[in-house]
Every structure is written in C-alpha cells, then in structure tokens.
Write a protein that holds these residues in place. Structure first.
Motif, PDB file in Angstrom:
ATOM      1  N   LYS A 278      42.980  24.643  59.571  1.00 55.86           N
ATOM      2  CA  LYS A 278      43.068  23.449  59.130  1.00 55.86           C
ATOM      3  C   LYS A 278      42.838  22.828  57.836  1.00 55.86           C
ATOM      4  CE  LYS A 278      43.780  18.211  60.334  1.00 55.86           C
ATOM      5  NZ  LYS A 278      43.482  17.726  61.017  1.00 55.86           N
ATOM      6  N   GLY A 279      42.343  23.146  57.104  1.00 56.29           N
ATOM      7  CA  GLY A 279      41.705  22.567  55.764  1.00 56.29           C
ATOM      8  C   GLY A 279      40.149  23.172  55.920  1.00 56.29           C
ATOM      9  N   ARG A 280      38.919  23.390  55.876  1.00 54.72           N
ATOM     10  CA  ARG A 280      37.708  24.058  56.171  1.00 54.72           C
ATOM     11  C   ARG A 280      37.519  24.332  57.908  1.00 54.72           C
ATOM     12  NH1 ARG A 280      34.068  23.695  52.141  1.00 54.72           N
ATOM     13  NH2 ARG A 280      35.210  23.171  50.310  1.00 54.72           N
ATOM     14  N   VAL A 281      38.523  24.072  58.272  1.00 51.30           N
ATOM     15  CA  VAL A 281      38.318  25.216  60.032  1.00 51.30           C
ATOM     16  C   VAL A 281      39.028  26.143  60.335  1.00 51.30           C
ATOM     17  CG1 VAL A 281      37.906  24.472  62.204  1.00 51.30           C
ATOM     18  CG2 VAL A 281      37.183  23.108  60.444  1.00 51.30           C
ATOM     19  N   ALA A 282      39.078  27.125  60.687  1.00 48.50           N
ATOM     20  CA  ALA A 282      40.011  27.853  61.604  1.00 48.50           C
ATOM     21  C   ALA A 282      39.723  28.273  62.924  1.00 48.50           C
ATOM     22  CB  ALA A 282      39.976  29.037  60.281  1.00 48.50           C
ATOM     23  N   ILE A 283      40.552  29.318  63.609  1.00 50.30           N
ATOM     24  CA  ILE A 283      40.603  30.016  65.348  1.00 50.30           C
ATOM     25  C   ILE A 283      40.669  31.046  64.628  1.00 50.30           C
ATOM     26  CG2 ILE A 283      41.073  27.714  65.796  1.00 50.30           C
ATOM     27  CD1 ILE A 283      43.628  28.642  66.819  1.00 50.30           C
ATOM     28  N   LEU A 284      39.867  32.458  65.651  1.00 45.72           N
ATOM     29  CA  LEU A 284      40.596  33.146  66.001  1.00 45.72           C
ATOM     30  C   LEU A 284      40.411  33.572  67.910  1.00 45.72           C
ATOM     31  CD1 LEU A 284      37.127  34.674  66.245  1.00 45.72           C
ATOM     32  CD2 LEU A 284      37.751  35.099  63.690  1.00 45.72           C
ATOM     33  N   GLY A 285      40.864  34.916  67.560  1.00 46.80           N
ATOM     34  CA  GLY A 285      40.130  35.203  69.058  1.00 46.80           C
ATOM     35  C   GLY A 285      41.148  34.508  70.241  1.00 46.80           C
ATOM     36  N   ASP A 286      41.030  34.768  71.380  1.00 42.89           N
ATOM     37  CA  ASP A 286      41.263  33.828  72.406  1.00 42.89           C
ATOM     38  C   ASP A 286      41.808  31.888  71.934  1.00 42.89           C
ATOM     39  OD1 ASP A 286      42.233  36.180  73.947  1.00 42.89           O
ATOM     40  OD2 ASP A 286      40.659  35.866  75.494  1.00 42.89           O
ATOM     41  N   ALA A 287      41.318  32.005  71.059  1.00 43.81           N
ATOM     42  CA  ALA A 287      41.211  30.232  70.299  1.00 43.81           C
ATOM     43  C   ALA A 287      42.853  30.196  70.128  1.00 43.81           C
ATOM     44  CB  ALA A 287      40.426  29.509  70.030  1.00 43.81           C
ATOM     45  N   ALA A 288      43.518  31.302  68.996  1.00 44.13           N
ATOM     46  CA  ALA A 288      44.604  31.959  68.022  1.00 44.13           C
ATOM     47  C   ALA A 288      45.349  32.400  69.023  1.00 44.13           C
ATOM     48  CB  ALA A 288      43.897  32.645  67.286  1.00 44.13           C
ATOM     49  N   HIS A 289      45.258  33.823  69.765  1.00 46.32           N
ATOM     50  CA  HIS A 289      45.992  34.283  70.416  1.00 46.32           C
ATOM     51  C   HIS A 289      45.827  34.561  72.222  1.00 46.32           C
ATOM     52  CE1 HIS A 289      43.807  37.341  69.083  1.00 46.32           C
ATOM     53  NE2 HIS A 289      43.507  37.196  68.110  1.00 46.32           N
ATOM     54  N   ASN A 290      45.873  34.056  72.482  1.00 46.61           N
ATOM     55  CA  ASN A 290      45.147  34.590  74.174  1.00 46.61           C
ATOM     56  C   ASN A 290      46.172  35.218  74.843  1.00 46.61           C
ATOM     57  OD1 ASN A 290      44.600  32.191  77.563  1.00 46.61           O
ATOM     58  ND2 ASN A 290      43.424  34.466  77.023  1.00 46.61           N
ATOM     59  N   THR A 291      45.636  36.543  75.003  1.00 45.95           N
ATOM     60  CA  THR A 291      46.865  37.596  75.429  1.00 45.95           C
ATOM     61  C   THR A 291      46.989  38.211  77.021  1.00 45.95           C
ATOM     62  OG1 THR A 291      46.883  38.127  73.327  1.00 45.95           O
ATOM     63  CG2 THR A 291      47.834  39.401  74.796  1.00 45.95           C
ATOM     64  N   ALA A 292      48.148  38.458  77.724  1.00 54.46           N
ATOM     65  CA  ALA A 292      47.509  38.681  78.523  1.00 54.46           C
ATOM     66  C   ALA A 292      47.223  40.156  78.330  1.00 54.46           C
ATOM     67  CB  ALA A 292      48.993  39.031  79.522  1.00 54.46           C
ATOM     68  N   PRO A 293      46.426  40.727  79.826  1.00 52.01           N
ATOM     69  CA  PRO A 293      45.320  42.114  79.051  1.00 52.01           C
ATOM     70  C   PRO A 293      46.758  43.552  79.491  1.00 52.01           C
ATOM     71  CG  PRO A 293      44.955  41.449  81.285  1.00 52.01           C
ATOM     72  CD  PRO A 293      46.079  40.386  81.104  1.00 52.01           C
ATOM     73  N   ASP A 294      47.965  43.240  79.673  1.00 57.08           N
ATOM     74  CA  ASP A 294      49.104  44.147  79.453  1.00 57.08           C
ATOM     75  C   ASP A 294      49.285  45.567  79.274  1.00 57.08           C
ATOM     76  OD1 ASP A 294      50.101  43.195  82.582  1.00 57.08           O
ATOM     77  OD2 ASP A 294      49.443  42.111  81.177  1.00 57.08           O
ATOM     78  N   ILE A 295      48.361  45.186  77.413  1.00 58.13           N
ATOM     79  CA  ILE A 295      48.277  46.411  76.125  1.00 58.13           C
ATOM     80  C   ILE A 295      47.148  46.400  76.596  1.00 58.13           C
ATOM     81  CG2 ILE A 295      51.020  45.735  75.956  1.00 58.13           C
ATOM     82  CD1 ILE A 295      50.227  44.733  73.407  1.00 58.13           C
ATOM     83  N   GLY A 296      45.735  46.198  77.255  1.00 61.87           N
ATOM     84  CA  GLY A 296      44.758  46.173  76.030  1.00 61.87           C
ATOM     85  C   GLY A 296      44.475  45.815  74.830  1.00 61.87           C
ATOM     86  N   GLN A 297      44.791  45.431  74.392  1.00 56.02           N
ATOM     87  CA  GLN A 297      44.486  44.725  72.991  1.00 56.02           C
ATOM     88  C   GLN A 297      43.759  43.768  72.513  1.00 56.02           C
ATOM     89  OE1 GLN A 297      45.475  46.184  70.164  1.00 56.02           O
ATOM     90  NE2 GLN A 297      45.358  47.789  70.626  1.00 56.02           N
ATOM     91  N   GLY A 298      43.544  42.885  73.829  1.00 60.10           N
ATOM     92  CA  GLY A 298      43.209  41.244  73.388  1.00 60.10           C
ATOM     93  C   GLY A 298      41.814  41.458  72.599  1.00 60.10           C
ATOM     94  N   ALA A 299      41.184  42.360  72.731  1.00 58.18           N
ATOM     95  CA  ALA A 299      39.323  42.326  72.339  1.00 58.18           C
ATOM     96  C   ALA A 299      39.799  42.986  70.790  1.00 58.18           C
ATOM     97  CB  ALA A 299      38.410  42.890  72.956  1.00 58.18           C
ATOM     98  N   CYS A 300      40.547  43.535  70.974  1.00 57.49           N
ATOM     99  CA  CYS A 300      41.549  44.290  69.541  1.00 57.49           C
ATOM    100  C   CYS A 300      41.665  43.849  67.749  1.00 57.49           C
ATOM    101  CB  CYS A 300      42.074  45.410  70.280  1.00 57.49           C
ATOM    102  SG  CYS A 300      41.194  46.829  70.460  1.00 57.49           S
ATOM    103  N   SER A 301      42.620  42.193  68.876  1.00 56.77           N
ATOM    104  CA  SER A 301      43.365  41.722  68.278  1.00 56.77           C
ATOM    105  C   SER A 301      42.224  40.629  67.498  1.00 56.77           C
ATOM    106  CB  SER A 301      44.287  40.499  69.045  1.00 56.77           C
ATOM    107  OG  SER A 301      45.542  39.965  68.099  1.00 56.77           O
ATOM    108  N   ALA A 302      41.046  40.279  68.730  1.00 54.16           N
ATOM    109  CA  ALA A 302      40.421  39.199  68.128  1.00 54.16           C
ATOM    110  C   ALA A 302      38.827  40.224  66.694  1.00 54.16           C
ATOM    111  CB  ALA A 302      39.193  38.411  69.138  1.00 54.16           C
ATOM    112  N   LEU A 303      38.925  41.652  67.408  1.00 55.71           N
ATOM    113  CA  LEU A 303      38.014  42.687  66.505  1.00 55.71           C
ATOM    114  C   LEU A 303      39.261  42.452  64.586  1.00 55.71           C
ATOM    115  CD1 LEU A 303      37.395  44.618  68.374  1.00 55.71           C
ATOM    116  CD2 LEU A 303      35.382  43.309  67.479  1.00 55.71           C
ATOM    117  N   GLU A 304      40.560  42.223  64.907  1.00 50.82           N
ATOM    118  CA  GLU A 304      41.044  42.890  64.054  1.00 50.82           C
ATOM    119  C   GLU A 304      41.636  41.106  63.101  1.00 50.82           C
ATOM    120  OE1 GLU A 304      44.443  45.340  65.344  1.00 50.82           O
ATOM    121  OE2 GLU A 304      45.115  43.665  64.357  1.00 50.82           O
TER     122      GLU A 304
END
Length: 392
Positions: A278-304
């Motif tokens: 929104k405007g000059r504000v953005a989100i990333l990591g769990d704020a944007a895509h809180n993910t269950a750990p079942d495929i081990g991609q939570g931290a990796c997705s934040a790094l992406e």
C-alpha cells in the motif's frame, strides 16, 4: 533512500542486509528484547541457501548447517525402516546442498552482519502514516521514525499487514500442535547425517542434524486448538502421545531437557492473499504468507521475498510505489502456492483423512525416494533465485 524495517527475524534481517548492500540507509525495529526466536531450527532448502549465498554468507551458513546426506521413514511403533535413500539428487538437481540450521544461530548471524547498532529492540510499532512522500512509524512509547519506505516483517500477527490490507485477515488452525527443540546427536535416535522420521497414527516424530553435533527434533500431534499446557508439564504430553513407540523415539524423549530446549507451538497459517503493498509500505515473510511447516519452505519463502524485493528496488526506477507493486506481483502467486502445498501435505500426513494417510504410509514402504525428491525439488522449482536456470 532511508528504509525502516519492522521485524528483525529471518525475513527482516535478511532484507536489511540486502537493502543495505544496495546503498540504502536501513534501520530495523523489533518488539523482542533479545534474540529469542520462536522454534528451535528450520530447514534451509537450496532456494533459501542460495539467497543467503547471494547476501555473501555462503561460508557462514555452511558452517551452521548440519550435514544431511540421507532421509529415512520408520514405522512409529516398531521402528521398522519403511524407506531410506540419499538426498544427493536434490543437490545435483538444484545446484546447492540444503542445510538444517538452528534458528537462533542463523538469526544471530543475520543480525550481526546487518549491524547490531542499527537494530532497535524492545520497540513495538503501533501506527503507520504514509503521506505519499514519506512514511512515519509510531512506537508504543510515543517515539517515531520517518523513512522513504517501510517494510513490515513483523510476523503472523503483523500490525503492518493490517495497515496494508485494511485488516480482517485471520489465521487458520492447521489441526495439530508441534513440539520442537535441540538435543545431542545419538545413534540410538538416528544416524548423525540423516533426516529420520518416525510416523504412525497421524503423528510424526523427526530429527534433522544441525551444527554442534545436535539434532533438531520436531514432533507433531493432531489435536484441537487451545488445549491447556503448563511448561511445568515438560514432555508429559509427548510421553502420552508416543507411549509404546519405537526405541528410537523413546531415546529422543529421554534426551529432551525441557529447561534447555523445548517449544510447544500450535500450527496456524493464513489463507493466501495478494495485497502486500500500500503506497510506500510493503510486507514480507510471515506477515505476507504465514505457512505451516509441512514442506519446510517458510523461512525459504521469506528469503525469496528478500531477493525479489531487492531486485525490484534496484532495477525499477519509476517510483518507490511502482517498485513495490512489481515486487508484490512477482511474489504473491508463488508464495500462496507454497502455503497451499503445505496445507495439502499436512492433510495427508496428520490423518485428517485417515484413508489418505494410510495410503501415504503404504507409498513409503520400499520407495527409492524418487517421488519424495521430486516433491521437494518441485517446491524449489520456480524460485526467483533460480532465474530460470536452477533446475536441470
């Protein structure tokens, strides 16, 4: 330009390093008072490791990572080996060895590389005002900071997300509770270079090697949300859930010291959504895509997210707002797909559909692992870090 990041976790700290390397003035604020991450460790698959390599941390991350050469599934009660195979094809196909790492070790590395003097702990953000030219963040103590751009990496209960989306996004319970922590490696539990998982009755008990001759353990128990738990109970719920299971599981339970390393986390996620900016504000990591750990991609997705955000800001010049919209467009679909894949995996492994879980158990018996490796590599394929050249 000046950038304020709310949140010093894996996503926030890595974004800070990336944006600082682009020449921006970056400041990080976090409500935590010291580095005490939630969760003992995390899986860094090749997409996550490649982002850290890109940030100049290849040697340090390799030193933190456990050497995980093989994978095995064992029948929970008998300890019978259902399948056992090498993980080398993942490295060969993706061009990078994966590493399980202790979360506190990785977060400490990222915070140190970013610069502790530019991280302000004990600061809870409570308000954001964007006037179209600058963004002002207000903190609980009444202090403020103003920047050209604000990034919300403030986790699953994100205040910044509420500003971006207008609120109303609620977490969804995944149906199980996870216990996790760190123990000394012990061959009675599993080989020191193997990801070993005991399964049965919709429950899972697994260990991964991390640096320091330790195992990261994680244990899943399907149960309703909101069940009472007193830390004084220690591992009593685990003994109740896994009584009669294989000797390797009992060796793990005996090795857990609740005073040293034991976390209990109800697993929740968030329905995929596509408004990250929104405007000059953005989100990333769990704020944007809180993910269950079942495929081990939570931290990796934040790094992406970190990689995509930095590329967007360094290659698009129309405006800050335009760069952030391009970041959003590049990430929401893939991140949402990973959330959905993790949900599907949780459904299969935790006996929410008993027939599906029984079929999965049967598929594990005698497999050469090629189907499992295909699934892991499939989660990595499509990562922005690969730039179209990561999968052979």
């Amino acid at each position: 330009m000046k950038i304020v990041i709310i949140g010093a976790g894996i996503g926030g700290a890595s974004a800070g390093i990336a944006l600082q390397r682009l020449g921006h003035e970056v400041v990080i604020y976090d409500r935590m008072r010291e580095n005490k991450p939630v969760g003992a460790a995390l899986s860094l698959w090749s997409n996550g490791v490649k982002v850290l390599n890109w940030l100049g941390l290849a040697d340090e991350v390799a030193a933190l990572g456990g050497r995980m050469d093989d994978m095995a599934y064992l029948e929970g009660r008998t300890g019978e080996i259902m399948c056992q195979f090498s993980l080398e094809p993942i490295t060969a196909q993706t061009g990078q060895r994966p590493y399980p790492v202790a979360r506190a070790d990785l977060q400490a590395l990222l915070m140190e590389r970013f610069g502790p003097e530019r991280i302000h702990l004990g600061c809870t953000a409570v308000g954001i005002r964007d006037d179209g030219e600058t963004v002002t963040v207000t903190f609980e103590d009444g202090s403020t900071d103003t920047a050209d751009l604000v990034i919300g990496a403030d986790g699953a209960r994100s205040m910044v997300r509420d500003h971006v989306t207008g609120g109303g996004i609620e977490r969804v319970y995944s149906g199980y509770t996870n216990f996790n922590g760190l123990v000394a490696q012990d061959p009675a539990i599993g080989p020191a270079t193997q990801w070993t998982t005991y399964v049965g009755e919709g429950k899972r008990c697994a260990v991964m090697p991390v640096a320091g001759d330790r195992f990261y353990f994680f244990v899943d128990i399907p149960q309703p949300a909101g069940l009472p738990y007193d830390r004084a109970d220690g591992i009593a719920p685990l003994r109740e859930a896994f009584g009669g299971w294989a000797p390797g599981v009992q060796a793990l339970l005996a090795a857990i010291d609740p005073e040293v390393s034991l976390n209990r986390v109800e697993i929740w996620d968030i329905d995929p959504f596509h408004t990250w900016v929104k405007g000059r504000v953005a989100i990333l990591g769990d704020a944007a895509h809180n993910t269950a750990p079942d495929i081990g991609q939570g931290a990796c997705s934040a790094l992406e997210d970190t990689f995509a955000l930095a590329i967007a800001l360094s290659t698009n010049t129309i405006s800050v707002e335009d760069s952030l919209r391009r970041y959003e467009k590049s990430r929401t679909t893939r991140a949402g797909e990973l959330v959905s894949r993790a949900r599907k995996r949780a459904h299969e492994t935790h006996a929410f559909d008993p027939a599906a879980t029984d079929a999965w158990y049967e598929s594990l018996r005698g497999t050469d692992g090629s189907d499992i490796i295909r699934g892991i590599v499939g989660n990595i394929d499509g990562s922005p870090i690969n730039l179209g050249a990561g999968i052979l």
